[in-house]
Design a protein around this motif. Structure first.
Motif, short mmCIF file in Angstrom:
data_model
loop_
_atom_site.label_atom_id
_atom_site.label_comp_id
_atom_site.label_asym_id
_atom_site.label_seq_id
_atom_site.Cartn_x
_atom_site.Cartn_y
_atom_site.Cartn_z
N PRO A 122 0.98 -1.41 -0.12
CA PRO A 122 -0.03 -0.11 0.01
C PRO A 122 0.92 1.42 0.05
CG PRO A 122 -0.69 -1.58 1.45
CD PRO A 122 0.40 -2.13 0.89
N THR A 123 2.03 1.24 0.65
CA THR A 123 2.67 2.67 0.88
C THR A 123 3.45 2.59 -0.46
OG1 THR A 123 3.56 2.00 3.24
CG2 THR A 123 5.10 3.57 2.01
N ASN A 124 3.89 1.75 -1.38
CA ASN A 124 4.50 1.90 -2.51
C ASN A 124 3.44 2.15 -3.52
OD1 ASN A 124 6.94 2.03 -3.96
ND2 ASN A 124 6.69 0.11 -5.21
N LEU A 125 2.22 1.85 -3.42
CA LEU A 125 1.24 2.11 -4.48
C LEU A 125 0.68 3.67 -4.51
CD1 LEU A 125 -1.24 -1.00 -4.45
CD2 LEU A 125 0.94 -0.53 -5.86
N LEU A 128 3.05 5.49 -6.41
CA LEU A 128 3.00 5.29 -7.60
C LEU A 128 1.84 5.81 -8.40
CD1 LEU A 128 3.83 1.32 -7.91
CD2 LEU A 128 5.17 3.10 -8.95
N GLU A 129 0.76 6.12 -7.48
CA GLU A 129 -0.55 6.37 -8.13
C GLU A 129 -0.47 7.85 -9.17
OE1 GLU A 129 -5.07 7.80 -6.70
OE2 GLU A 129 -3.87 6.58 -5.28
N PRO A 130 0.41 8.70 -8.27
CA PRO A 130 0.68 10.13 -9.36
C PRO A 130 1.20 9.64 -10.71
CG PRO A 130 1.26 10.48 -7.09
CD PRO A 130 1.18 9.25 -7.23
N LEU A 131 1.96 8.95 -10.63
CA LEU A 131 2.83 8.29 -11.92
C LEU A 131 1.72 7.64 -12.85
CD1 LEU A 131 5.34 8.12 -13.74
CD2 LEU A 131 5.81 6.01 -12.43
N GLN A 162 3.97 0.29 -19.64
CA GLN A 162 4.81 1.26 -18.88
C GLN A 162 4.70 0.97 -17.42
OE1 GLN A 162 3.17 5.47 -19.71
NE2 GLN A 162 3.18 4.96 -21.92
N MET A 163 3.94 0.25 -16.89
CA MET A 163 3.77 0.04 -15.36
C MET A 163 5.04 -1.02 -15.01
SD MET A 163 2.15 1.19 -12.54
CE MET A 163 3.95 1.29 -11.77
N LEU A 164 4.97 -1.98 -16.02
CA LEU A 164 5.70 -3.11 -15.91
C LEU A 164 7.34 -2.60 -15.81
CD1 LEU A 164 4.53 -6.14 -17.85
CD2 LEU A 164 4.88 -6.06 -15.36
N ALA A 165 7.51 -1.79 -16.85
CA ALA A 165 8.61 -1.14 -16.92
C ALA A 165 9.29 -0.32 -15.76
CB ALA A 165 8.85 -0.21 -18.14
N GLU A 374 -6.25 -3.27 -9.36
CA GLU A 374 -7.51 -2.60 -9.09
C GLU A 374 -7.09 -0.85 -9.32
OE1 GLU A 374 -9.67 -5.37 -5.93
OE2 GLU A 374 -8.23 -4.03 -4.84
N LEU A 375 -5.91 -0.58 -8.71
CA LEU A 375 -5.48 0.78 -8.89
C LEU A 375 -5.41 1.45 -10.18
CD1 LEU A 375 -4.70 3.42 -7.12
CD2 LEU A 375 -2.58 2.55 -7.30
N GLN A 376 -4.89 0.40 -10.99
CA GLN A 376 -4.65 0.97 -12.40
C GLN A 376 -5.94 1.20 -13.16
OE1 GLN A 376 -0.99 -0.56 -14.58
NE2 GLN A 376 -1.29 -1.96 -13.02
N LEU A 377 -6.81 0.02 -12.86
CA LEU A 377 -8.25 0.22 -13.55
C LEU A 377 -8.89 1.37 -12.92
CD1 LEU A 377 -8.53 -3.73 -13.40
CD2 LEU A 377 -9.27 -2.35 -15.62
N LYS A 378 -9.01 1.51 -11.72
CA LYS A 378 -9.75 2.85 -11.11
C LYS A 378 -9.10 4.07 -11.90
CE LYS A 378 -9.73 5.17 -6.64
NZ LYS A 378 -8.71 6.33 -6.95
N ILE A 379 -7.94 4.33 -11.87
CA ILE A 379 -7.40 5.39 -12.43
C ILE A 379 -7.70 5.74 -13.86
CG2 ILE A 379 -5.33 6.70 -12.99
CD1 ILE A 379 -3.92 5.56 -10.36
N VAL A 380 -7.49 4.60 -14.66
CA VAL A 380 -7.73 4.83 -16.12
C VAL A 380 -9.20 5.11 -16.46
CG1 VAL A 380 -8.23 2.55 -16.75
CG2 VAL A 380 -7.03 4.06 -18.34
#
Length: 417
Positions: A122-125, A128-131, A162-165, A374-380
């Motif tokens: 959770p801390t790292n996510l 990562l969220e702004p990126l 991009q996220m994997l990289a 879930e975070l990536q889907l939510k943001i997109v």
């Protein structure tokens, strides 16, 4: 023959074929999206089902939600060990087996999983969220208006690569290699496929090993950083791995970070277009995005199955499963189990309990990156709704011929001017 007539013919065949001839693993069922009535029949008539002959040899199918959970949480009987067959329905010869932490039982599994989990904590996510948001916005802003384009290529693959990289700290300009390698890893070789044999598949995997060995050698000699390879290089749990084991873990992380998110991003666009009332509901109330994300993950089930191998004879669901037999948990079927999920074939973005699905698995092997997906889907989707009143699907998707990755090769869409 019309689409409705084809669907009815499939349904009629699923009801009339002798039970012992049903083989839900056949790639033709998945590329045509016609597996559903076969699973419905198995859940109703033979929820613990033995298939004697398939492209992948004999196997047991576990098709109901609670039975799948019972297998998934009993690693003392149902093993994930690579040496016994691992987690996929298609067996590989021992010399081509690539062990990784999802293809292990405790205690080795626990130590290796723990070593890389900080990357998706959770801390790292939160960091990562702004990126993720910045990248999603840029991808969407560059999409064409008024012309047909492939949503899979322009959005789903681009965002996940991009996220994997970033997670691997892999050279950004070569990020599409990660997608290519993920597709290679989950591909069943055959005469009509890009790779014809398992030997050819493994030979091409040497490129993956070479690239990531170079990253390992670079990072093992510098202070630890927050990427997957650095965490592995500085962990006791990964020290002295064989090249096969290193390659296996790298491929596991590539596939886990690519296929699930990529195909659910595509699945969400397809599902909302197939259900325009739900799309309108989402536009009217964007606060439903987290619920829609969970419903899509259930409805899509981006990884259709996981396999186990029995360590001893066991009576299960009234059947005797013998030691050493292949047991396949069909998450895609469990997610449509009428006894657990109300109206399971419907796509309902405001379900009362939208996270009541098994797409991430259960027990010790529950997906380590589920919150990142879930975070990536939510943001997109937050960024989509800010920009576009509607995005139209203008043709049928082309699906992947795989009973493991339930995914899409392409999806034609158009953004109206």
């Amino acid at each position: 023959m019309t689409n409705n007539a084809v669907a009815q013919a499939v349904k009629d065949h699923a009801q009339s074929v002798p039970l012992d001839q049903i083989d839900v693993s056949h790639p033709d069922l998945w590329v045509s999206d016609s597996h559903w009535p076969y699973f419905e029949r198995l859940r109703r008539e033979d929820p613990v089902h033995y298939c004697r002959e398939s492209l992948f040899g004999p196997y047991w199918s576990i098709t109901k939600y609670n039975d799948i959970m019972a297998v998934d949480t009993n690693h003392k009987v149902f093993s994930s060990e690579a040496a016994l067959g691992g987690i996929l329905i298609d067996d590989q010869t021992p010399e081509l087996t690539m062990p990784n932490f999802i293809s292990m039982d405790p205690p080795k599994h626990d130590a290796q999983r723990k070593a890389i989990s900080p990357a998706v904590s959770p801390t790292n996510l939160e960091k990562l969220e702004p990126l993720i948001r910045e990248r999603a916005g840029k991808i969407l802003d560059e999409l064409p208006r008024g012309e047909v384009f492939d949503w899979v290529d322009r959005v789903s693959i681009e965002l996940t690569s991009q996220m994997l990289a970033t997670l691997f700290d892999f050279p950004f300009e070569r990020r599409r290699k990660l997608t290519e390698w993920s597709d290679l890893a989950t591909m069943t070789p055959g005469p009509d496929m890009p790779v014809k044999t398992y030997e050819e598949k493994f030979a091409r995997a040497a490129e993956v090993l070479e690239a990531f060995t170079a990253l390992w050698n670079e990072r093992v000699n510098v202070p630890p950083r927050g990427d997957f390879i650095s965490m592995m290089a500085h962990s006791e749990a990964y020290r002295n791995m064989s090249p096969h084991a290193f390659l296996g873990n790298v491929i596991l992380l590539i596939v886990g970070g690519n296929d699930t998110t990529r195909n659910t991003i595509t699945g969400s666009m397809f599902a909302l277009n197939q259900n325009p009332d739900q799309y309108q509901k989402l536009r009217d109330n964007p606060s439903l995005i987290p619920s829609m994300v969970s419903e899509t993950i259930r409805w899509q089930t981006p990884l259709a199955h996981m396999r186990r191998t029995t360590l001893e004879d066991i009576e299960f669901g009234g059947k005797l499963i013998k030691k050493g037999e292949k047991v396949v948990m069909w998450y895609v079927s469990g997610n449509r189990d009428e006894e657990v999920i109300e109206n399971p074939n419907a796509y309902i973005i405001d379900r009362e309990r939208p996270r009541n699905h098994m797409s991430f698995g259960y027990g010790i092997h529950r997906c380590v990156g589920n919150r990142l997906a879930e975070l990536q889907l939510k943001i997109v989707w937050e960024e989509i709704l800010r920009r576009f009143p509607v995005i139209e699907v203008v043709g049928e998707p082309e699906r992947v011929p795989s009973s493991f990755v339930k995914g899409y090769k392409n999806l034609p869409v158009r953004i109206p001017n």
